[in-house]
Every structure is written in C-alpha cells, then in structure tokens.
Write a protein that holds these residues in place. Structure first.
Motif, PDB file in Angstrom:
ATOM      1  N   ASP A  34       0.761  -1.232   0.000  1.00  0.00           N
ATOM      2  CA  ASP A  34       0.000   0.000   0.000  1.00  0.00           C
ATOM      3  C   ASP A  34       0.785   1.271   0.000  1.00  0.00           C
ATOM      4  OD1 ASP A  34      -2.672  -0.624  -0.137  1.00  0.00           O
ATOM      5  OD2 ASP A  34      -2.235  -1.773   1.642  1.00  0.00           O
ATOM      6  N   ASN A  78     -10.698   0.554   9.853  1.00  0.00           N
ATOM      7  CA  ASN A  78      -9.666   1.042   8.919  1.00  0.00           C
ATOM      8  C   ASN A  78      -8.628  -0.010   8.577  1.00  0.00           C
ATOM      9  OD1 ASN A  78     -10.897   3.561   8.659  1.00  0.00           O
ATOM     10  ND2 ASN A  78     -10.011   4.199  10.611  1.00  0.00           N
ATOM     11  N   LEU A  86      -6.839  -3.160   8.719  1.00  0.00           N
ATOM     12  CA  LEU A  86      -7.185  -4.434   9.343  1.00  0.00           C
ATOM     13  C   LEU A  86      -5.966  -5.337   9.470  1.00  0.00           C
ATOM     14  CD1 LEU A  86     -10.367  -5.212   7.213  1.00  0.00           C
ATOM     15  CD2 LEU A  86     -10.181  -3.825   9.287  1.00  0.00           C
ATOM     16  N   ALA A  87      -5.072  -5.161   8.540  1.00  0.00           N
ATOM     17  CA  ALA A  87      -3.924  -6.064   8.466  1.00  0.00           C
ATOM     18  C   ALA A  87      -2.943  -5.475   7.466  1.00  0.00           C
ATOM     19  CB  ALA A  87      -4.381  -7.433   7.979  1.00  0.00           C
ATOM     20  N   GLU A  98      -4.023 -10.513   2.282  1.00  0.00           N
ATOM     21  CA  GLU A  98      -2.657 -10.272   2.772  1.00  0.00           C
ATOM     22  C   GLU A  98      -1.656 -11.209   2.098  1.00  0.00           C
ATOM     23  OE1 GLU A  98      -2.176  -7.584   4.177  1.00  0.00           O
ATOM     24  OE2 GLU A  98      -4.284  -7.233   4.627  1.00  0.00           O
ATOM     25  N   PHE A 150      -8.398  -5.748  -4.334  1.00  0.00           N
ATOM     26  CA  PHE A 150      -8.991  -4.413  -4.272  1.00  0.00           C
ATOM     27  C   PHE A 150      -8.698  -3.875  -2.869  1.00  0.00           C
ATOM     28  CE2 PHE A 150     -12.511  -1.370  -3.909  1.00  0.00           C
ATOM     29  CZ  PHE A 150     -12.300  -0.649  -5.079  1.00  0.00           C
ATOM     30  N   ASN A 205     -10.187  -2.223  -0.597  1.00  0.00           N
ATOM     31  CA  ASN A 205     -11.147  -2.222   0.504  1.00  0.00           C
ATOM     32  C   ASN A 205     -11.787  -3.576   0.752  1.00  0.00           C
ATOM     33  OD1 ASN A 205     -10.720   0.536  -0.150  1.00  0.00           O
ATOM     34  ND2 ASN A 205     -12.466   0.970   1.197  1.00  0.00           N
ATOM     35  N   TYR A 206     -11.944  -3.839   2.027  1.00  0.00           N
ATOM     36  CA  TYR A 206     -12.609  -5.079   2.432  1.00  0.00           C
ATOM     37  C   TYR A 206     -14.049  -5.071   1.959  1.00  0.00           C
ATOM     38  CZ  TYR A 206     -14.748  -8.571   5.480  1.00  0.00           C
ATOM     39  OH  TYR A 206     -15.443  -9.651   5.960  1.00  0.00           O
TER      40      TYR A 206
HETATM   41  N1  0DY Z   1      -3.486  -4.277   3.923  1.00  0.00           N
HETATM   42  O1  0DY Z   1      -3.202  -5.240   3.017  1.00  0.00           O
HETATM   43  C1  0DY Z   1      -4.149  -3.198   3.573  1.00  0.00           C
HETATM   44  O2  0DY Z   1      -4.487  -3.077   2.446  1.00  0.00           O
HETATM   45  C2  0DY Z   1      -4.450  -2.232   4.723  1.00  0.00           C
HETATM   46  C3  0DY Z   1      -4.164  -0.809   4.440  1.00  0.00           C
HETATM   47  C4  0DY Z   1      -2.713  -0.444   4.168  1.00  0.00           C
HETATM   48  C5  0DY Z   1      -2.540   1.053   4.014  1.00  0.00           C
HETATM   49  C6  0DY Z   1      -1.727  -0.975   5.153  1.00  0.00           C
HETATM   50  C7  0DY Z   1      -5.850  -2.493   5.191  1.00  0.00           C
HETATM   51  O3  0DY Z   1      -6.017  -3.018   6.258  1.00  0.00           O
HETATM   52  N2  0DY Z   1      -6.835  -2.139   4.386  1.00  0.00           N
HETATM   53  C8  0DY Z   1      -8.209  -2.438   4.693  1.00  0.00           C
HETATM   54  C9  0DY Z   1      -8.533  -3.830   4.264  1.00  0.00           C
HETATM   55  O4  0DY Z   1      -9.543  -4.320   4.649  1.00  0.00           O
HETATM   56  C10 0DY Z   1      -9.124  -1.419   4.121  1.00  0.00           C
HETATM   57  C11 0DY Z   1     -10.498  -1.551   4.631  1.00  0.00           C
HETATM   58  O5  0DY Z   1     -11.399  -1.770   3.873  1.00  0.00           O
HETATM   59  N3  0DY Z   1     -10.688  -1.416   5.941  1.00  0.00           N
HETATM   60  N4  0DY Z   1      -7.686  -4.502   3.492  1.00  0.00           N
HETATM   61  C12 0DY Z   1      -7.767  -5.901   3.348  1.00  0.00           C
HETATM   62  C13 0DY Z   1      -8.796  -6.519   2.461  1.00  0.00           C
HETATM   63  C14 0DY Z   1      -9.356  -7.685   2.939  1.00  0.00           C
HETATM   64  C15 0DY Z   1     -10.281  -8.381   2.177  1.00  0.00           C
HETATM   65  C16 0DY Z   1      -9.202  -6.068   1.196  1.00  0.00           C
HETATM   66  C17 0DY Z   1     -10.103  -6.808   0.427  1.00  0.00           C
HETATM   67  C18 0DY Z   1     -10.628  -7.974   0.937  1.00  0.00           C
HETATM   68  N5  0DY Z   1     -10.466  -6.452  -0.806  1.00  0.00           N
END
Ligand code: 0DY
Ligand code: ZN
Ligand code: ZN
Length: 500
Positions: free
Chosen positions: A5, A180, A182-183, A220, A238, A240-241
């Motif tokens: 990211d 925000n 998550l991992a 991840e 993508f 966003n979760y």
């Molecule tokens: N980690 O891989 C991320 O992408 C972090 C953000 C980064 C700046 C370190 C993260 O935790 N993003 C959140 C997320 O859920 C964003 C959110 O929607 N709260 N990422 C993981 C995710 C899980 C499942 C994305 C998707 C599906 N599409």
C-alpha cells in the motif's frame, strides 16, 4: 521490500497535485471522441479505483488515459497526444486491457516453490485449529492455481511469519485500533519479507460478520506473494474489504492472472489437504495389483516415500518395492529392486538402523527382518512378528520407523499413533501415543522417518520436516525429491498474452 500500500498512497498524493487538460491543443474533437469511446470500452470507469476512496476528484478520462498509456509503455501524461491516438487507432484483439492487478516495484517474488509459514501469535477470537485451518485455506486459494506449496511449521523462522497484535508490534507500522487498517503484509523477501500481521483490535470471524479472516488473510497473502492492490472491484486485492460468501470460494480472475504472471500456473491437479496422500500399497486387497515402477517420479514434486533409512552411512529411499540409494562412495543416485537385494522382501513399509549395533530393520506387513549394516545380509531367525516391538497383533502394517541414537529409542508409526521401543533396555513401552502435537510439523500421519547426521526427518506426503535433535528445532522443510540431484530450475514465461 514494500509494505503493501505504500504505492497506493504515493499514487494518491501524486494525483492530488495534478490538474490536467484533457487533450493537447493539436488534437481534434473527433480524436477526443474516439479516445473517449476507446477508453470507455477498454478502460471502463467502474473497474477503476474509486476516486472518492482516495479523496480525489480527478477526471476519470485522464486517469483512464494514464492507465492506457502505462499499459502500452507510452509516456504517461494523462493528456491525449498523437502517439497515444496512433495506438488507439491500431487494430487490436477486442478484449479489454483489463489486467488491473499490480505487482510491487521490481516484481519481488519467491524464488522457490515450497514456502513455509508459522503463526507466532494467535487471536483469541477463534480457536487455534480454526485459525490454522483458515490460514491453510487462504494459502490453498493460491496453491490451487500456481505451482507453490505452503507448509506450516511450529518452530524456528518461516518464510511467512504471521501474527495477531494490536497497535505497535515491532515493525514501525503500528495498527490503528478497530476498523480502517485491518492487516498488512510485506512483499516477498528475507526477514520481514512476506510476513503478514493482523490487527488484534478487529474481531476475526469465519462468517459475514466483520471481519472474515479467510478474506483478509487471502488478501494479505496476495501481498506476501508479490501482488499489490488492484483496481478491479471484484478482485481480492482491491484495497477495501468487502464481504463475499466464502463457501467454495475461489481466487478471483484478476488476482489469479496477477499471481500466475509471477509464478506461472499449476499444470497438475493440486493435491488436497492433507497433502499428497497417494493410494497406498498392495495391503489394500487380497489380490494386490503390482505397484508402478517409481523411477520416473524421482524428480517429481509429488514423490512420496514408503520408508527411508540410513544403512552403513548410505541412505536408502524405498518406494513400491524399489529403492534409491544415495551413497558417499558414488555421486549418482542408484535405483534397484528391493527383491534383488533381499529376495524374501517385496516392499519395505518402514525401516530404521541402530548404528551402534551395526544393524538395520526392514518392515513388510506384520513382519520385520534384521540385517547386518556392513554387508546388508539378513540375520538368521528372521522374519519375526512386529508384536516383538510391543505392537498389538491386529496391526497389519506400519507406516514408518526411526531410531534416535541419542536416546536409544525407536519410534514406530501406525496411522495417527506411534509406539516406542527402548533399545538400551530391549523393552517396548507397550502403549501408543498420538502423533498430533508430539511430532513437530506433522499434521496427521508419518509416511517415513529417518535420522541422518543428528537431524531427524519426518516425511508426510511429499514434504519432509527436518528437525535438529539437540535443540529440538525445525531447521528446514523440503520436498522428498530434493534428496536427489534433480534440476529443479524452472523458468516461468510471464510474458504470455493471456488476453488475446
Ligand atoms: N493491507 O493489506 C491493507 O491493504 C491495509 C491498508 C494499508 C494502508 C496498510 C488495510 O487493512 N486495508 C483495509 C482492508 O480491509 C481497508 C479496509 O477496507 N478497511 N484490506 C484488506 C482486504 C481484505 C479483504 C481487502 C479486500 C478484501 N479487498
Ligand atoms: Zn506489522
Ligand atoms: Zn492490502
């Protein structure tokens, strides 16, 4: 190495400073219409990263244009110019340039196909076995489509170290409390490379309730394997979760193309968990079918052994009534039929050596033979029944056996249990223990086990765990075939045109 990211944040920042005209002064209105049509067909808006997510209001035209320019290796200006128009006017294959996956800069990837992972800190939200199974399932989404295998280890340093923690956790990227972030995970590489960290301030579930561990872990591990974020809304990568039903969940197409571009695709049918179990020997029926000659499997990633033992400094790897012999006295690996060396024996199910007594034991069915190590001849009075080792008489075959010189104890493995025999006292313990939890790195069953130079190897399916006895640490995980001098170098062609 890239913490996932970072690239996205950079992109957001760059784009915020950018206010671009649509076209350069010398393109015509007709050209602009053509370009808009082209972009809406091949770079549709909804597959773009949503600008609001990034806090931007940039024109989608110039954003699409940049992606198109980047794709064709043109100068990325976001402005329509002659070179860009030439490409748009050129005939093409009619399928959108819809690869929205991204790799990290420099395309870091694992340069080996057996990747280990270890969970050093669990979440209290789920049981340990739920976490183990979910993490294994997330890796399997990838191993189903690329020729990599993932093996959990429980000690030592794994390629991918996994933990659940909140706030600061030792990598200068503290988590932010509930919601925000998550991992996060690191791109492939040494040390922190590949590692995946989960924010313990989230609630981890196996349902639609936030947050589903399978989906987040799979996202991840995409980073751990070299995928950056994708602008495809239906992609796992993508940013966003979003919850989707996880029953029968498969890796979405965009992510699949993304990892396959790095690692190639898996050609054989992927093994199911527990791994690589092959139909077992002739004990299955009264009229045993002859077993196939395993010689052509010598360099196969799927190679499984029946038994392995050292004898007089050499290593014997048994399979289907044959054995490979690896010796310090010659460089090649020799292949022979068991009955050519020991006429009374058809197949060897298990074997071990007691080096201090200069003798080895070979098991077939419910019998065993004792042989002299130095000339490999069978001692008089054999075969004998395996009940001598304290095994109950209903056992018709053993899976594996190993003798540990430091303790003088032999372990004999049958299904999910093992029996012990003390050679110092010449005495069987007489009651079994369960393998699970006792044998590091072994999930369900030991197919073969052997000791060599202070290391013990537990073979489960096509993978073996190397264990250093003095400090009781897992030192390595390897494929069975790695004992043979196989040319394991594989080239993947990541330049194939999969959209044409
Ligand atoms: N980690 O891989 C991320 O992408 C972090 C953000 C980064 C700046 C370190 C993260 O935790 N993003 C959140 C997320 O859920 C964003 C959110 O929607 N709260 N990422 C993981 C995710 C899980 C499942 C994305 C998707 C599906 N599409
Ligand atoms: Zn971290
Ligand atoms: Zn991410």
């Amino acid at each position: 190495m890239w913490l996932a990211d970072f690239g996205i944040l950079l992109l957001a920042w760059l784009s915020m400073c950018h206010t671009a005209p649509i076209a350069s002064p010398w393109t015509t209105a007709k050209d602009e219409d053509l370009a808009k049509e082209y972009l809406s067909e091949f770079y549709p808006d909804d597959q773009m990263m949503s600008p609001s997510m990034l806090g931007l209001t940039e024109s989608s035209f110039s954003e699409s244009l940049r992606r198109m320019q980047a794709f064709f290796g043109l100068e990325v200006t976001g402005v329509l110019n002659d070179k860009t128009l030439d490409v748009m006017k050129a005939p093409r294959c009619g399928v959108p340039d819809v690869n929205k996956f991204e790799h990290f800069d420099g395309k870091p990837k694992w340069e080996k196909s057996l990747i280990t992972y270890r969970i050093t800190q669990y979440t209290p939200d789920l049981t340990q076995s739920q976490v183990d199974a979910t993490i294994a399932q997330a890796f399997q989404l990838y191993s189903n489509v690329i020729p990599l295998d993932f093996q959990q280890i429980y000690e030592g340093t794994a390629d991918i170290m996994i933990l659940f923690q909140s706030r600061s956790h030792g990598d200068f990227s503290p988590f932010d409390g509930p919601g925000n972030q998550l991992a996060h995970a690191f791109s492939p590489g040494e040390d922190l490379g590949g590692d995946a960290h989960f924010d313990e301030d989230e609630t981890w579930t196996l349902t639609h309730i936030d947050f589903n561990l399978l989906l987040v872990a799979a996202h991840e591990f995409g980073h751990s394997l070299g995928l950056s974020h994708s602008s495809d809304r239906s992609a796992l990568m993508f940013p966003n979760y979003q919850y989707v039903n996880t029953d029968g969940y498969k890796l979405p197409d965009d992510d699949r193309r993304g990892v396959q571009a790095l690692y190639g695709s898996r050609t054989s049918v992927p093994p199911i968990w527990p791994r690589f179990r092959q139909p077992t020997g002739p004990e299955a029926g009264p009229n045993p079918v002859p077993l196939p000659n395993p010689q052509d499997q010598q360099c196969s990633q799927e190679l499984v052994f029946d038994a392995v033992t050292s004898i007089w400094g050499d290593l014997f790897f048994f399979k289907n009534g044959y054995y490979w012999l690896k010796s310090t006295s010659f460089s090649e690996t020799r292949f022979s039929k068991v009955s050519a060396t020991w006429p009374q024996i058809n197949t060897v199910d298990a074997a071990f050596e007691v080096p201090n007594n200069q003798e080895a034991y070979l098991f077939e069915g419910n019998k065993y033979w004792r042989i002299k190590s130095f000339d490999k001849t069978i001692m008089p009075g054999y075969p004998q029944p395996i009940t001598n080792f304290g095994l109950p008489s209903y056992i018709s075959k053993v899976d594996a056996a190993v003798y540990l010189p430091m303790t003088g104890i032999t372990y004999i493995f049958v299904n999910d249990q093992y029996w012990s025999y003390n050679f110092n006292w010449n005495y069987p313990y007489g009651f079994p223990r369960f393998i699970f939890g006792d044998i590091p790195g072994v999930v369900s069953k030991v197919d073969a086990a052997f000791e060599n130079g202070g290391y013990v190897y537990f073979v489960e399916g096509s993978i073996q765990t190397e264990y250093f006895l003095p400090n009781r640490m897992i030192t390595r995980v390897l494929y069975n075939y790695e004992w043979f001098n196989c040319n394991t170098h594989t080239e993947y062609d990541s330049t194939v045109c999969w959209w044409c």
